[in-house]
Design a protein around this motif. Sequence first.
Motif, PDB file in Angstrom:
ATOM      1  N   ARG A 157       0.807  -1.233   0.000  1.00  0.00           N
ATOM      2  CA  ARG A 157       0.000   0.000   0.000  1.00  0.00           C
ATOM      3  C   ARG A 157       0.832   1.271   0.000  1.00  0.00           C
ATOM      4  O   ARG A 157       0.684   2.133  -0.862  1.00  0.00           O
ATOM      5  N   HIS A 158       1.708   1.389   0.978  1.00  0.00           N
ATOM      6  CA  HIS A 158       2.481   2.625   1.104  1.00  0.00           C
ATOM      7  C   HIS A 158       3.672   2.403   2.031  1.00  0.00           C
ATOM      8  O   HIS A 158       3.762   1.382   2.723  1.00  0.00           O
ATOM      9  N   LYS A 159       4.562   3.381   2.057  1.00  0.00           N
ATOM     10  CA  LYS A 159       5.692   3.321   2.977  1.00  0.00           C
ATOM     11  C   LYS A 159       5.190   3.341   4.416  1.00  0.00           C
ATOM     12  O   LYS A 159       4.244   4.053   4.737  1.00  0.00           O
ATOM     13  N   ILE A 160       5.861   2.572   5.259  1.00  0.00           N
ATOM     14  CA  ILE A 160       5.589   2.630   6.694  1.00  0.00           C
ATOM     15  C   ILE A 160       6.846   3.179   7.349  1.00  0.00           C
ATOM     16  O   ILE A 160       7.832   2.463   7.537  1.00  0.00           O
ATOM     17  N   GLU A 161       6.795   4.470   7.651  1.00  0.00           N
ATOM     18  CA  GLU A 161       7.947   5.165   8.229  1.00  0.00           C
ATOM     19  C   GLU A 161       7.730   5.495   9.696  1.00  0.00           C
ATOM     20  O   GLU A 161       8.681   5.643  10.459  1.00  0.00           O
ATOM     21  N   GLU A 164       2.313   5.262  13.223  1.00  0.00           N
ATOM     22  CA  GLU A 164       0.943   5.555  12.809  1.00  0.00           C
ATOM     23  C   GLU A 164       0.631   5.052  11.403  1.00  0.00           C
ATOM     24  O   GLU A 164      -0.532   4.866  11.035  1.00  0.00           O
ATOM     25  N   ASP A 165       1.674   4.821  10.604  1.00  0.00           N
ATOM     26  CA  ASP A 165       1.465   4.376   9.222  1.00  0.00           C
ATOM     27  C   ASP A 165       0.904   2.955   9.138  1.00  0.00           C
ATOM     28  O   ASP A 165       0.457   2.529   8.062  1.00  0.00           O
ATOM     29  N   LEU A 166       0.943   2.232  10.240  1.00  0.00           N
ATOM     30  CA  LEU A 166       0.375   0.878  10.259  1.00  0.00           C
ATOM     31  C   LEU A 166      -1.143   0.889  10.351  1.00  0.00           C
ATOM     32  O   LEU A 166      -1.794  -0.138  10.137  1.00  0.00           O
ATOM     33  N   GLN A 167      -1.705   2.049  10.673  1.00  0.00           N
ATOM     34  CA  GLN A 167      -3.140   2.160  10.881  1.00  0.00           C
ATOM     35  C   GLN A 167      -3.926   1.656   9.667  1.00  0.00           C
ATOM     36  O   GLN A 167      -3.754   2.150   8.541  1.00  0.00           O
ATOM     37  N   GLY A 168      -4.760   0.637   9.884  1.00  0.00           N
ATOM     38  CA  GLY A 168      -5.644   0.130   8.839  1.00  0.00           C
ATOM     39  C   GLY A 168      -5.014  -0.813   7.832  1.00  0.00           C
ATOM     40  O   GLY A 168      -5.712  -1.347   6.965  1.00  0.00           O
ATOM     41  N   VAL A 169      -3.693  -1.025   7.903  1.00  0.00           N
ATOM     42  CA  VAL A 169      -3.044  -1.949   6.967  1.00  0.00           C
ATOM     43  C   VAL A 169      -3.478  -3.383   7.297  1.00  0.00           C
ATOM     44  O   VAL A 169      -3.387  -3.828   8.446  1.00  0.00           O
ATOM     45  N   ALA A 206      -5.722  -9.897  -1.001  1.00  0.00           N
ATOM     46  CA  ALA A 206      -6.614 -10.251   0.102  1.00  0.00           C
ATOM     47  C   ALA A 206      -6.053  -9.699   1.402  1.00  0.00           C
ATOM     48  O   ALA A 206      -6.795  -9.395   2.339  1.00  0.00           O
ATOM     49  N   VAL A 207      -4.717  -9.588   1.467  1.00  0.00           N
ATOM     50  CA  VAL A 207      -4.043  -8.870   2.556  1.00  0.00           C
ATOM     51  C   VAL A 207      -3.057  -7.898   1.928  1.00  0.00           C
ATOM     52  O   VAL A 207      -2.588  -8.107   0.798  1.00  0.00           O
ATOM     53  N   ASP A 208      -2.765  -6.814   2.657  1.00  0.00           N
ATOM     54  CA  ASP A 208      -1.847  -5.799   2.140  1.00  0.00           C
ATOM     55  C   ASP A 208      -0.387  -6.158   2.357  1.00  0.00           C
ATOM     56  O   ASP A 208       0.477  -5.779   1.559  1.00  0.00           O
ATOM     57  N   GLY A 209      -0.113  -6.853   3.460  1.00  0.00           N
ATOM     58  CA  GLY A 209       1.275  -7.083   3.806  1.00  0.00           C
ATOM     59  C   GLY A 209       1.466  -8.248   4.742  1.00  0.00           C
ATOM     60  O   GLY A 209       0.517  -8.981   5.089  1.00  0.00           O
ATOM     61  N   GLN A 210       2.692  -8.396   5.197  1.00  0.00           N
ATOM     62  CA  GLN A 210       3.053  -9.497   6.078  1.00  0.00           C
ATOM     63  C   GLN A 210       4.317  -9.097   6.827  1.00  0.00           C
ATOM     64  O   GLN A 210       4.899  -8.045   6.586  1.00  0.00           O
ATOM     65  N   TYR A 228       6.915  -2.374  -0.562  1.00  0.00           N
ATOM     66  CA  TYR A 228       7.547  -1.634   0.535  1.00  0.00           C
ATOM     67  C   TYR A 228       8.033  -2.572   1.645  1.00  0.00           C
ATOM     68  O   TYR A 228       7.303  -3.456   2.094  1.00  0.00           O
ATOM     69  N   LEU A 229       9.257  -2.349   2.074  1.00  0.00           N
ATOM     70  CA  LEU A 229       9.844  -3.089   3.193  1.00  0.00           C
ATOM     71  C   LEU A 229      10.229  -2.087   4.282  1.00  0.00           C
ATOM     72  O   LEU A 229      10.872  -1.075   3.996  1.00  0.00           O
ATOM     73  N   THR A 230       9.814  -2.373   5.500  1.00  0.00           N
ATOM     74  CA  THR A 230      10.170  -1.521   6.642  1.00  0.00           C
ATOM     75  C   THR A 230      10.970  -2.336   7.645  1.00  0.00           C
ATOM     76  O   THR A 230      10.494  -3.375   8.134  1.00  0.00           O
ATOM     77  N   VAL A 231      12.183  -1.877   7.936  1.00  0.00           N
ATOM     78  CA  VAL A 231      13.057  -2.565   8.889  1.00  0.00           C
ATOM     79  C   VAL A 231      12.661  -2.149  10.299  1.00  0.00           C
ATOM     80  O   VAL A 231      12.827  -0.999  10.694  1.00  0.00           O
TER      81      VAL A 231
END
Length: 337
Positions: A157-161, A164-169, A206-210, A228-231
Amino acid sequence: MKKWLLTAAAAALTLSFGAHAYAQNIQPRLIRFGYGLNEDSNQGRAARFFAEEVAKRSGGKLKVRTFGAATLGPDPQMQNALIGGAQEMMVGSTATLVGTVKEFAIWDVPFMFANEKEADAVLDGPVGQKLLDKLQEKGLVGLVYWENGFRNLTNSRHKIEKAEDLQGVKLRVMQNPVFIDTFKAAGANAVPLAFAELFTALETKAVDGQENPYTTIVSSKFYEVQKYLTVTNHVYSPWIMTASKVWWDKLSPDEQKILIDAAVASRDFERADTRAEAAKALDQLKADGMDVTVMPPEEVAKLREKAAPVTKTVIDSVGQPLWDEVQAEIRKTRGTN
């Protein structure tokens, strides 16, 4: 007299051929060993190493046949097969054992280990062994811990920086209460799903991420369906090698020792292999087109704070004494009192 000698010689020859045929027909004891990832993953390489070690140490009397890519079913299904004696061995996530031995939830606490050295000391020490021992009363024999690695987030969906960016993912998580509650607390829509179904779920959105370690993201080719990958390194994730107790108790002490020694050798091989691969995997994911963000420490601290109630729930479930033992081992490794 001559006839008697001929008859005796014929009988001896028959016995000799019979014994040779019997020796030729002796089959090695077959051990079905299941795991969830692909054959070319770190898990697959270590499974092959274990099989080779068992064959070598047993002189071919024990033969491990490996089944990758969850062909024997997802981890919970294989665990039940072991308990019932329908399968001999497997390696899988400790997280899926929480419903069997609640104390295994301790390994799912977010942000508990700072590095692999701390994890090794705790898992290979008395606390890790204490949990392995608890499996026996549930029909399983715990042998060793392998390394899955520190887990990180991907999504389409988008960058998670920021926290709060996890909201709704809509985030796939393991079928484990601690993982579900941790990401719900962070604001994500946590969706428990078997690993074997994950790639398709990501591909169809069906899911945005993992969330998984770098090596799993690479070997499962999640980069093909995730941008997008967030460490975050939010959880250190161990695997565990287990055997069916029903089957194990039928082995001789020598056979059990062969399997234990081979398991320890496979643990050392797997950890070294996984860490070497993880060091290269991040660069590979960048080369494969993933947009990589390292979450700043202050944002990681926010996630830790959001997860604090979940950690408290785990401590209440597993007991304060076990938590204190783990923390004491970590402090010892860090060289603090």
